[in-house]
Design an enzyme around this catalytic site. Sequence first.
Site, PDB file in Angstrom:
ATOM      1  CD  GLU A  65      -2.586  -1.526   0.007  1.00  0.00           C
ATOM      2  OE1 GLU A  65      -2.866  -0.591  -0.754  1.00  0.00           O
ATOM      3  OE2 GLU A  65      -2.868  -2.713  -0.245  1.00  0.00           O
ATOM      4  N   GLY A  66       1.851   1.289  -0.822  1.00  0.00           N
ATOM      5  CA  GLY A  66       2.728   2.447  -0.901  1.00  0.00           C
ATOM      6  C   GLY A  66       3.974   2.209  -0.080  1.00  0.00           C
TER       7      GLY A  66
END
Length: 605
Positions: free
Chosen positions: A448-449
């Site tokens: 997620e990043g």
Amino acid sequence: MAKQAYSRRDLAFQLHEVLHVESLNRFPYFQDHDRGSIDLVLDTAGQFADQLLRPLLTELDRQEPQLVDGTIRVHPGVKNIVHRFGQDGWINALFSYEEGGQQLPGTVYNAAVFAMQATNYSASVPPFLTLGAANLLRSFATPELTAAFTPHMYAGRWQGTMALTEPDAGSSLSDISTSAEPTEDGYYRIRGQKIYISSGDHDACDNVVHLMLAKIKGGPAGAKGISLFAVPRQRVAAGLPNEATKPDELVSNDVVTAGIYHKLGCKGAPIAHLLIGGDGDTRGYLVGEPNKGLSYMFQMMNEARLAVGVSAAAIGTAAYYAALEYARARPQGRPIANRDVAQPQVPIIRHADVKRMLLFQKATMEGALGLLLQCSYYMDVARVGDGAEKEKAELLLDLLMPIAKTYPSEMGVLSTSAAIQVHGGAGYTTDFPVEQFWRESRIHPIHEGTTGIQGLDLLGRKITQHGGRAVGLLLEEIQATIASANAVSELAPLAVQLTKNVGILQQVTGHLLGVAAQDHELFLADATLYLELAGLVTVAWQWLRQAVVAQAALPAAHPDDQNFYHGKLMAAQYFYEYELVHAPGLAKRLQSANAVTVAMQEAWF
């Protein structure tokens, strides 16, 4: 396998004594949840984890998913777990009574999730992904589209995913090439491929609903042309499914599993490579308005970022308790001052260096949990509050999200590594669970990043957004905690230390914003280090909050609770003495004129 994966006592302390989470029932949406109901939820989560998740911790890791005849086959026990998550109401517990939910505060829910994931992270991934996908549909899709998919998802029959990543467009979503072509029948024909899709295919569910990013043909270039679609693996022959749709009524939607990635850990949740639209008839259903898909997806991504932090803290906590149990049981050596070999060996927990490693795990993971629950509290207020209170919560949550995702993720890797070190050579074997915890923890700085992206987000966007109002609000929160600590003689030195380091962070921020006006590349070159510095200060704030509560409760506490509170106070001391002391070094680097990473040339490697 260790007897304990997390501390129920610590959850009660953080929720009730520090956050006063039951005060959320001042909002009508949460009015039915008092301390009794909250504790019941946590107890139920613990029972669920012990009975269903714990027995499969090792098996899911050893029996890796396989791609067989175009379908990913997972451990047979996963199906029962996924269905039980649905049957027991965990997937839609946050949602309204009208939707079959429990209107549960997210703070309580995340505490329950933490307990489950500390017990068996891998097994919990599929249902919680479904929660995020279902929430995206109910937030932005038409009522008709929502009704077509979410009942099956809530029940644990259908899996939900987020399908973003492509081979040539990892984090650079503006470069995705998956396309969507409208038809006269209201659906879109989707064509492309997606990689690294968590739970993107498995035989523990009847169907998979991908919340997929794609570009409508003829739309704007780049991120402005991204739309969001619900793309099921299987569909009904015509129209949309309904709540009564049975598995034998489904036909292929031409979403093909081309491969499975064999992961380092977290093997109970397979990751798929998907080919979409090879035969030209993959049907996708537009969610919301065209070209707004990325903004919609950010809701799920932000929820997922907080969830990643919770997962990382859960695994790190499980590793801590495994190391603590081993250190208490493993005899080796004698006290430094006693070299009499006639004396029995002592448990290794009595050696100062082992206590240092255990304190490192305790301080980083309990501090991380405090931050995550604090952010969850802000999320609840932002969700159901109004006026100035809602706005404040939204601003603080947005500012803290990169830290809440990253600090537990990065420190979780180090915490699980320390657990291996406590075990010594035994920790490097599969006979003990800590090597599995280390492997499973390693995904979270990527999920997620990546950490680098979170650093760019914090320094490049969040610090200056809304004229810096969020930073001002955070400083007010920290100053209030410092004022409380200053009134307690035992904690005043920590208050002084935090005040000093808040000043250091402010000085560094001002310096970097000055650099930004001259050289934007140099401004962001060490954004990851800035994120690390902000994480240290923010978690130090959380530890001071916990210390204030523990110090006040200590005199009148039961002997067992006295041990608990003493442990809290020593962990706070450890964090300030061993972790926060890194802040000045980071500040020196961030203000240095030596731009080595910018100046380095590719050919010089």
